[in-house]
Motif scaffolding. Structure first.
Motif: not given
Length: 966
Positions: A732-758
Motif C-alpha cells: 500500500x505504501x508503494x501504491x501511494x507513491x505511484x499514485x502521487x507521482x501520477x497525479x503530479x505528472x498528469x493533473x498539474x497544469x504548469x501554465x496555470x500553476x495549479x492542479x486541475x479538477x479532473x
C-alpha cells in the motif's frame, strides 16, 4: 446470552407498510426476592417503545444491519410489583420500506425477562397478545426518502390504557411465532454497544405568533415511486420511469379553483384537466411549490398528471382550493376501479433503478407510446385504451390528507396579536392557554423553542372529540419568511378524543419552531396545558469548554457544541431534521470535534464498525449505513479509513486498529482495481467533496479523489504495520507513491500553476481550477517542493478565478491545511466571517452550507438547506486545538503539547477531555504589544506535557498535575 424467546408478529403481511403493532404480556411476579433484580432483553424490527406496568422504560433498537440485529437490556426490577399481576407492553413501529437508516427486514418482536437467579420469567411466544394500533393511520405519507413516515393518530380509535395491567385485551389475538433466534433476516444478534440515549425535557420559550388561516379543502399524497415500481420499497436507490396518474376531482359547484403541487420538483412533468393540456407557463410559485388556477365544472373533472422523471422521493402532493360553497372529493375516473381507489396509474412504460457506482442506462424520455397519452386522453373512458398498463393505485399508497401542504400553503393568513393568556401554553404547571377560534378559519399557533432540538414531542390538551391538531416542525424563520421543509414532512396529525388528554410521539424529529394548527374546532374551547420536547442524544458530559476575549468566537463555539450534541444519536448523523442519517464521511470530522468536546469513544467505534457491513452492496463500501441506498462516495470511504487511524491515535487501541485494518485492506484492494492504465484512480460513483461548482463528474478521473486516495493508502500502510502485515504495509505504501507521482505528472497544469479538477471520461482535461483541489493537495502532502510553496500561497490568498469553498465541511479541510502551514490567524478570521454570518442571522446551530450558493439561488431568503449540520462544527475543534493550543503528540494522548496561539486574542480559557479520563485545562492572557503571556495548565499526572509559549513571547507558566482517581 441463552435465548428462550421466539420472534413473534401478527397475522397478515410479513413486512406491512407503516404498521404500528401492540404487544402485551401479563404475568405473575413472585412475592419473594427473586424479582428484586430482573433484566429485560428486547429487540424489534423496525423500532419499539417499551412499557413496564404503564411506565415508558425505553426506545430502540439502535440502527443496525438486519444480519447484525442489535438488542437492548434493561434493569426492570424496580418497576415490577411482587405478588401482583404485571404487564410488559411493547409498541413496535414497522416501516415496511427501506430508508437511509434502515434496511427492510420483516415485522418482528423478540423479548425475554430474566430474574437474577437466571430464571426466565417470560419470553415472547404464542401466548403474547397482539393487535394493530387502530388509532394510527398507516396511509400517512413518507417523511422523505431518507426516513420513515409522518404521523397521523386518531385518539378516538384507540385506548391509551392498553399499556396498563388493568386493560382488558380479550379482543386481541395471540401472536404468531415466526421462529427462533438466528432465523432470517436476523441471523445474528448483537448486544447494544452504546449507552441508552438521553431524554431531557425542554419547553418552548414563547408563542411566536398567532394567525387565523385557510388552506386547501382537499389534499392527498401518493407514493408514486412505490405504486409504479414493484420492489422499490425494498431499496432506497433513485430510479427513473415514465408514466401517469389519473383521478377525477368531483366538485359540488362550478367555478374557479386552485390546484397546488408541493412535490419538491418531482412527479409533475405535465398535466391535463378535462382533456386540455395545462401549459406549464400557467403555473406560478417558487419551486418546489407549483400552483395553477383552473376552471372546474360541476361534477367530475378528469385530472391526468405526467409523473415521469428521475427521483428519490417519488411523492405526488395534490391540493385543491376554492372559495365557499364549493366542496371537493377525489373519485375514480373509471367505474371498475371505484371500490379500489380514487387514483389509477398508466405505466410505467419504462423504468430503471440507478446505482451510482454501476453503469446505468437512460430510459427513453421521447418514447411516443408514452408521450402521446397526455394529448390523447380527452375523457375518462379514453384511459381504457391503455388497459394493459392501467391499474388502480392501492389505497396503502394514497394518504387521506397531506398535512404538510395544509400547514405550508395558506390562501388566507391573518396575523393577530398574541393574547396574554395564550402564553400559558408554553409555561408548564400553570393555568391552560385557551386557543382562540375563528368562524370559517383554522387557528395557527407558532411556538419557538429558542434553539433547535432533536427528539420526541409531547403535549397535553383538553378538547372536544374530533378536534384536529396538526403539528409541524421546521428550523428557521426571519420576519415574514418561514423556511418550509420541502422534501421533509415533519408533521403530526392528532385527532382528539373528548376531554383532557396527553400524547407522546414515538417518532423522532428535529426542529426549532413548532406550528400548531387547530382545525375542526367546536364550541368547546381547546385548552393547551403544556407542550414539551424530549431532547434525545448520546449521553455526554459537557467536559470541553472554550471562552475568549472575542464574544463572537464564544457564540460560534457554542453553536458548534450544540450542533455536535444534537447530531450524536445512536451514531453520528448529518442532521436531526432532514435525514438523521449516518453519513460515513461526515462522521470523520464530527468525531474530531466530539473528541475536543466530550471525549467519548463508543459512538465512534460503533460508527466505524457499521461501515464494512455494506460490502454486500459494494466492496467499495457505501457512503451511508445501514441504508437501503447503495451509494458510493469514494471520499467518504477514504475518510472512514482515515477515521479508523485517527481513532487509534486518539485511544491507542491497537486491537481495534488491527480489527479495522482487515476491512480497510479489503476495500483498498478493490479501490486499487480502479487504477487505470494511466496510473490514476478512475471510477464511476458520486464523486463529491463540496457543495460548490467544482468540476467533479461522476465518471472519470477526479483530482481531489486521487489525492485523498494517496492519503488513504498511506494510512492503510500504517495500519498494516500496526497489524503486523509487512506485505500489506509495503504494497500500500508503494501504491501511494505511484499514485502521487501520477497525479503530479498528469493533473498539474504548469501554465496555470495549479492542479486541475479532473479529466473527464472522454479524455477532456478540465479547465476548472478550484480551491478545493489545491487545499487537499497541500493537506495530504501530494504537493511537494516548489509546487507546495505555490499551493500554500493560495491558502493565504485564494485566487478570485478559482472556485471558492462552498460549505463548512470543506472549510474543515481548509483549516487543517492552514494549521499545518502556520495560518491559524487566517482560520480565526475565516471562522469570524463565515460563522459570524450565521450568528448575525440568529443561528443557534451550524448550517450545512454557506448562503446564496448554487442550491439556494431560487430564493434569496433561503440561507441554507439544513440549519443544523454537524459536518459544519469545525470551530469547536480548531478553537480548542489552536487557540487553546491543546494537541496530542502520541497515541492515546500519552504525550500532549500545550502551545496556544493568541492571534489577536487578549485571553482564552477552556478544557479539552483526555481520552483516558480527566481533562486538560488551559487559561492564558497575552499582551501583544509587550509579547508576554501568562499561561496556566492543569492535566492528569500520567500524561507527558510539553508546554510552549508562542514564538517571540516571554512570560510565566503555572503547571498543575492532577492525580488519577481509582
Amino acid at each position: 446470552m441463552k435465548w428462550l424467546a421466539s420472534w413473534i408478529w401478527g397475522d397478515g403481511e410479513a413486512s406491512p407498510r407503516n404498521e404500528w403493532r401492540c404487544f402485551r404480556k401479563t404475568f405473575d411476579v413472585p412475592s419473594a426476592g427473586a424479582a428484586e433484580s430482573a433484566s429485560l432483553t428486547i429487540t424489534a424490527d423496525s423500532r419499539y417503545v417499551l412499557y413496564v406496568n404503564g411506565t415508558q422504560l425505553g426506545r430502540g433498537p439502535v440502527r443496525s444491519w438486519p444480519f447484525e440485529q442489535s438488542y437492548d437490556t434493561y434493569e426492570v426490577g424496580h418497576l415490577l410489583k411482587p405478588g401482583e399481576k404485571n404487564t410488559i407492553a411493547v409498541l413496535v413501529l414497522h416501516f415496511g420500506v427501506s430508508t437511509f437508516y434502515y434496511v427492510r427486514g420483516r415485522g418482528g418482536l423478540l423479548a425475554q425477562l430474566e430474574y437474577e437467579d437466571g430464571t426466565v420469567a417470560i419470553a415472547t411466544d404464542g401466548t403474547w397478545a397482539t393487535a394493530k394500533h387502530l388509532g394510527q393511520h398507516p396511509r400517512s405519507p413518507r417523511m422523505s426518502c431518507q426516513q420513515g413516515f409522518a404521523e397521523y393518530v386518531d385518539a378516538t380509535a384507540w385506548d391509551k390504557d392498553w399499556i396498563t395491567t388493568e386493560y382488558a385485551d380479550t379482543e386481541w389475538s395471540n401472536a404468531v411465532v415466526l421462529g427462533p433466534v438466528g432465523m432470517e433476516p436476523w441471523t445474528k444478534l448483537k448486544p447494544r454497544d452504546i449507552p441508552m440515549l438521553t431524554e431531557e425535557t425542554v419547553y418552548p420559550v414563547r408563542v411566536e405568533s398567532l394567525a387565523k388561516v385557510k388552506s386547501f379543502k382537499l389534499t392527498t399524497v401518493i407514493d408514486v415511486r412505490a405504486a409504479m415500481i414493484p420492489g422499490s420499497e425494498d431499496h432506497a436507490n433513485p430510479l427513473q420511469f415514465t408514466g401517469y396518474v389519473a383521478t377525477t376531482i368531483r366538485a359540488s359547484h362550478a367555478g374557479r379553483a386552485t390546484l397546488g403541487f408541493l412535490a419538491w420538483g418531482e412527479c409533475l412533468r405535465a398535466c391535463s384537466l378535462n382533456g386540455e393540456v395545462v401549459e406549464m407557463k400557467r403555473f406560478y410559485g417558487v419551486t418546489p411549490e407549483r400552483y395553477v388556477d383552473v376552471e372546474l365544472s360541476q361534477g367530475d373533472n378528469l385530472l391526468l398528471i405526467d409523473v415521469s422523471g428521475t427521483m428519490h422521493h417519488g411523492k405526488l402532493q395534490i391540493g385543491v382550493y376554492a372559495e365557499d360553497p364549493a366542496q371537493f372529493e377525489f373519485v375514480s375516473p373509471l367505474p371498475r376501479f371505484a371500490e379500489q381507489s380514487a387514483f389509477c396509474s398508466i405505466g410505467p412504460f419504462d423504468y430503471h433503478v440507478n446505482i451510482d457506482h454501476q453503469s446505468n442506462r437512460e430510459i427513453d424520455w421521447e418514447d411516443e407510446a408514452y408521450k402521446e397519452i397526455l394529448g390523447a386522453v380527452k375523457q375518462a373512458e379514453h384511459l381504457e385504451r391503455y388497459a394493459e398498463r392501467l391499474r388502480a393505485i392501492e389505497l396503502k399508497y394514497i394518504s387521506e390528507a397531506d398535512v404538510f401542504s395544509l400547514c405550508v400553503w395558506k390562501k388566507d393568513n391573518v396575523k393577530l396579536a398574541v393574547p396574554a393568556q395564550l402564553h400559558n401554553a408554553v409555561i408548564p404547571n400553570i393555568e391552560a392557554g385557551v386557543v382562540p377560534v375563528f368562524d370559517g378559519y383554522d387557528t395557527e399557533i407558532l411556538l419557538d423553542f429558542g434553539k433547535e432540538y432533536s427528539g420526541y414531542l409531547s403535549f397535553e390538551v383538553e378538547a372536544a372529540e374530533g378536534t384536529i391538531l396538526d403539528w409541524y416542525g421546521f428550523e428557521y424563520m426571519s420576519g415574514e419568511y418561514r423556511q418550509e421543509t420541502y422534501g421533509l414532512d415533519h408533521t403530526l396529525r392528532y385527532v382528539c378524543r373528548s376531554g383532557r388528554q396527553s400524547y407522546v410521539t414515538p417518532i423522532r424529529r428535529g426542529f426549532r419552531y413548532l406550528a400548531l394548527t387547530v382545525r375542526n374546532a367546536s364550541a368547546v374551547p381547546v385548552k393547551i396545558y403544556g407542550v414539551s420536547f424530549s431532547q434525545s442524544n448520546y449521553p455526554v458530559a459537557e467536559v470541553g469548554r472554550f471562552e475568549c476575549s472575542d464574544p463572537l468566537l464564544n457564540d460560534i463555539w457554542e453553536i458548534s457544541r450544540h450542533t455536535t450534541k444534537l447530531c450524536m444519536e445512536d451514531t453520528f448523523v448529518d442532521c436531526p431534521a432532514y435525514e438523521q442519517t449516518f453519513w460515513v464521511g461526515d462522521s470523520r470530522n464530527e468525531a474530531l470535534v466530539s473528541n475536543y468536546l466530550y471525549g467519548v469513544q463508543d459512538i465512534l467505534k460503533r460508527c466505524l464498525r457499521l461501515v464494512p457491513g455494506s460490502k454486500h452492496q459494494t466492496p467499495l463500501y457505501a457512503d451511508q449505513v445501514p441504508s437501503g441506498w447503495s451509494s458510493v462516495i469514494p471520499n467518504w470511504t477514504f475518510f472512514w479509513a482515515i477515521a479508523c487511524s485517527e481513532y487509534y491515535e486518539q485511544t491507542a487501541d491497537k486491537a481495534f486498529a488491527t480489527e479495522m485494518y482487515d476491512h480497510i485492506r479489503f476495500t483498498m484492494d478493490h479501490y486499487l482495481q480502479k487504477i487505470d492504465d494511466s496510473g490514476l484512480f478512475n471510477v464511476k460513483g458520486w464523486n463529491l467533496l463540496d457543495w460548490s461548482p467544482i468540476d467533479q463528474p461522476n465518471d472519470g478521473i477526479v483530482t481531489h479523489q486521487n489525492v485523498f486516495l494517496v492519503q488513504t493508502l498511506r494510512v492503510t500502510a500504517a495500519m498494516g504495520k500496526l497489524a503486523g502485515d509487512a506485505e500489506g504495509t509495503a504494497r500500500f505504501g508503494e501504491a501511494a507513491d505511484r499514485l502521487s507521482a501520477a497525479i503530479n505528472e498528469q493533473l498539474w497544469d504548469e501554465d496555470k500553476q495549479a492542479y486541475i479538477d479532473c479529466i473527464h471520461a472522454d479524455g477532456r482535461r478540465s479547465t476548472v481550477l478550484s480551491m478545493q483541489t489545491q487545499v487537499v493537495a497541500s493537506l495530504t502532502g501530494v504537493a511537494q517542493g516548489a509546487r507546495k510553496q505555490v499551493i500554500d500561497g493560495y491558502l493565504f490568498n485564494p485566487p478570485s478565478e478559482f472556485v471558492q469553498i462552498g460549505s463548512p465541511f470543506m472549510s474543515f479541510f481548509y483549516y487543517e491545511a492552514l494549521a499545518k502551514v502556520g495560518g491559524v490567524s487566517l482560520i480565526l478570521d475565516d471562522i469570524r466571517k463565515n460563522y459570524g454570518n450565521m450568528i448575525d442571522h440568529g443561528a443557534t446551530t451550524c448550517w450545512e452550507q454557506y448562503p446564496n450558493f448554487l442550491e439556494n439561488r431560487a430564493n434569496a431568503d433561503m440561507l441554507t438547506r439544513s440549519h443544523c449540520h454537524a459536518w459544519s462544527s469545525a470551530p469547536a475543534y480548531f478553537l480548542g486545538r489552536e487557540a487553546l493550543g491543546v494537541r496530542s503528540l502520541a497515541p492515546g494522548w500519552s504525550v500532549v503539547e500545550i502551545a496556544p496561539l493568541p492571534c489577536g486574542l487578549k485571553w482564552a480559557r477552556g478544557s479539552v477531555p483526555h481520552p483516558s479520563g480527566g481533562r486538560i485545562d488551559v487559561s492564558w492572557s497575552a499582551d501583544e504589544s509587550s509579547k508576554t503571556m501568562k499561561l496556566s495548565v492543569s492535566y492528569p499526572s500520567d500524561v507527558t506535557v510539553n508546554i510552549k509559549l508562542p514564538e517571540g513571547y516571554e512570560g510565566e507558566i503555572k503547571e498543575t498535575k492532577l492525580g488519577r482517581s481509582l
